[in-house]
Design a protein around this motif. Structure first.
Motif, mmCIF file in Angstrom:
data_model
loop_
_atom_site.group_PDB
_atom_site.id
_atom_site.type_symbol
_atom_site.label_atom_id
_atom_site.label_comp_id
_atom_site.label_asym_id
_atom_site.label_seq_id
_atom_site.Cartn_x
_atom_site.Cartn_y
_atom_site.Cartn_z
ATOM 1 N N ARG A 48 0.504 8.954 -0.205
ATOM 2 C CA ARG A 48 1.156 7.274 0.109
ATOM 3 C C ARG A 48 -0.165 6.391 0.264
ATOM 4 O O ARG A 48 -0.027 5.367 -0.531
ATOM 5 C CB ARG A 48 1.637 7.366 1.520
ATOM 6 N N GLY A 49 -1.095 6.882 0.804
ATOM 7 C CA GLY A 49 -2.651 5.988 0.707
ATOM 8 C C GLY A 49 -2.913 5.716 -0.900
ATOM 9 O O GLY A 49 -3.204 4.682 -1.200
ATOM 10 N N ASP A 50 -2.945 7.030 -1.646
ATOM 11 C CA ASP A 50 -3.173 7.010 -3.043
ATOM 12 C C ASP A 50 -2.215 5.740 -3.758
ATOM 13 O O ASP A 50 -2.736 4.964 -4.579
ATOM 14 C CB ASP A 50 -3.041 8.147 -3.783
ATOM 15 N N LEU A 51 -1.091 5.869 -3.346
ATOM 16 C CA LEU A 51 0.168 5.017 -4.145
ATOM 17 C C LEU A 51 -0.372 3.502 -3.573
ATOM 18 O O LEU A 51 -0.360 2.546 -4.486
ATOM 19 C CB LEU A 51 1.297 5.246 -3.558
ATOM 20 N N ARG A 52 -0.838 3.337 -2.351
ATOM 21 C CA ARG A 52 -1.031 2.111 -2.071
ATOM 22 C C ARG A 52 -2.360 1.639 -2.795
ATOM 23 O O ARG A 52 -2.284 0.352 -3.020
ATOM 24 C CB ARG A 52 -1.108 1.873 -0.506
ATOM 25 N N GLN A 62 -3.367 2.434 -5.432
ATOM 26 C CA GLN A 62 -3.123 2.408 -6.977
ATOM 27 C C GLN A 62 -2.248 0.926 -7.133
ATOM 28 O O GLN A 62 -2.363 0.176 -8.149
ATOM 29 C CB GLN A 62 -2.197 3.408 -7.473
ATOM 30 N N ALA A 63 -1.499 0.583 -6.312
ATOM 31 C CA ALA A 63 -0.610 -0.859 -6.286
ATOM 32 C C ALA A 63 -1.613 -1.815 -5.903
ATOM 33 O O ALA A 63 -1.504 -2.801 -6.957
ATOM 34 C CB ALA A 63 0.481 -0.785 -5.091
ATOM 35 N N GLN A 64 -2.579 -1.804 -5.053
ATOM 36 C CA GLN A 64 -3.390 -2.896 -5.084
ATOM 37 C C GLN A 64 -4.215 -2.923 -6.403
ATOM 38 O O GLN A 64 -4.745 -4.188 -6.854
ATOM 39 C CB GLN A 64 -4.547 -2.673 -3.848
ATOM 40 N N ARG A 65 -4.819 -1.735 -6.972
ATOM 41 C CA ARG A 65 -5.300 -1.782 -8.194
ATOM 42 C C ARG A 65 -4.571 -2.618 -9.321
ATOM 43 O O ARG A 65 -5.182 -3.224 -9.987
ATOM 44 C CB ARG A 65 -6.088 -0.415 -8.657
ATOM 45 N N ILE A 66 -3.485 -2.054 -9.272
ATOM 46 C CA ILE A 66 -2.459 -2.936 -10.312
ATOM 47 C C ILE A 66 -2.568 -4.299 -10.304
ATOM 48 O O ILE A 66 -2.225 -5.213 -11.138
ATOM 49 C CB ILE A 66 -1.112 -2.359 -10.184
ATOM 50 N N GLN A 67 -2.311 -4.593 -8.859
ATOM 51 C CA GLN A 67 -2.324 -6.158 -8.482
ATOM 52 C C GLN A 67 -3.463 -6.897 -9.034
ATOM 53 O O GLN A 67 -3.640 -8.044 -9.474
ATOM 54 C CB GLN A 67 -1.797 -6.375 -7.108
ATOM 55 N N GLN A 68 -4.661 -6.097 -8.519
ATOM 56 C CA GLN A 68 -5.874 -6.833 -9.123
ATOM 57 C C GLN A 68 -5.963 -7.027 -10.553
ATOM 58 O O GLN A 68 -6.607 -8.026 -11.123
ATOM 59 C CB GLN A 68 -7.022 -6.041 -8.267
ATOM 60 N N ALA A 69 -5.417 -5.732 -11.138
ATOM 61 C CA ALA A 69 -5.704 -5.876 -12.657
ATOM 62 C C ALA A 69 -4.760 -6.969 -13.275
ATOM 63 O O ALA A 69 -5.220 -7.813 -14.325
ATOM 64 C CB ALA A 69 -5.125 -4.386 -13.277
#
Length: 305
Positions: free
Chosen positions: A44-48, A50-57
């Protein structure tokens, strides 16, 4: 009996073993469950993350897209500027001549409309004609023809209408500069009766509703009022205010009827005032500005991509 006791002992031993085995495996199961929970938490931490990285991207992509669009717009503006700078008709000698001609035509039009300066307008149009004669582009040949027609219409206007109106008003005012101590008496017409012709120099019958000034003080006040209205009319003509000009002359006509009795002289002066009120104060030219408008249209068409 021995066999029965052995069977009973074996069954009791099996029951005890079955009851002991879950208790032995319970700690191992708890450890595995806790390990699974830790792994799920890590996932779950990895998913969060990844979601933050996707938003930043995504945010970075939007910024890059906006910057790319801005660069495209700036490139288009630069290309347009380069095209304009490289246009010989805009930055060459011909473009300078066209700019000068447009300025002169605008000045002539404004001098005629605002100040009524016919001579200044004619000089400006003459200078614009000299400037346009140096433009050798065939597209502007019709423009010179329109300018010649507009200059001819300006020459046909003659004097300034305001100058003519002021001159006639001055002539009318100068006719009033005479003594007005006595009340002008209307003479009897030639076809009147004999007694009216005989006593017309002795008696003068006026209608009761007529407010004719008889006493010298009243006549002086009436003449002052007439002169004041004529002065107001002169000021209105100076600023080309047609409505104020006609209003002042209408009030002056009322003062005339107070100063003079009905007579051919009064009627002539009233007709002169009516003719003055009908005079224009500004030059009227239907073709004014046609050369300037056509020049701007030609230049806008040539600048279109």
């Amino acid at each position: 009996m021995l066999l029965a006791l052995l069977a009973l002992a074996a069954w009791r031993a099996w029951v005890w073993w079955e009851a002991r085995e879950p208790a032995d495996h319970a700690p191992a199961a708890d450890v595995r469950i806790e390990a699974l929970n830790d792994r799920i938490s890590a996932l779950r931490g990895d998913l969060r993350a990844q979601a933050q990285r996707i938003q930043q991207a995504d945010a970075t992509n939007r910024v890059l897209r906006d910057e790319l669009l801005g660069m495209g717009q700036r490139a288009a503006l630069i290309e347009d500027s380069i095209a304009r700078w490289s246009d010989p008709d805009r930055h060459g000698a011909q473009a300078l001549r066209l700019d000068e001609a447009e300025l002169l035509l605008a000045m002539g039009q404004q001098r005629l409309l605002i100040a009524g300066d016919l001579d200044g307008a004619r000089r400006a149009y003459t200078l614009a004609g000299g400037v346009l004669s140096g433009v050798d582009d065939p597209a502007f040949l019709s423009l010179r023809q329109v300018l010649v027609q507009e200059r001819a219409a300006l020459d046909e206007l003659g004097d300034d209408p305001r100058v003519r109106a002021l001159a006639r008003l001055q002539a009318f005012t100068s006719e009033l500069d005479r003594p007005t101590d006595a009340v002008p008496v209307a003479s009897a017409p030639a076809d009147a009766s004999w007694w009216r012709r005989a006593f017309s120099t002795v008696f003068d019958i006026q209608p009761r509703h007529r407010s004719l000034a008889v006493r010298p003080a009243d006549r002086g006040d009436a003449m002052a009022g007439l002169q004041l209205e004529l002065t107001l009319a002169r000021a209105a003509a100076e600023r080309r205010d047609v409505e104020a000009w006609r209003t002042a002359l209408t009030r002056a006509d009322a003062w005339l009827q107070r100063l003079w009795a009905p007579s051919p002289e009064l009627q002539g002066r009233r007709d002169a005032l009516a003719a003055l009120a009908a005079l224009p104060l500004s030059p009227e030219l239907a073709t004014l500005g046609s050369t300037l408008e056509q020049l701007r249209q030609l230049r806008s068409v040539r600048q279109e991509p």
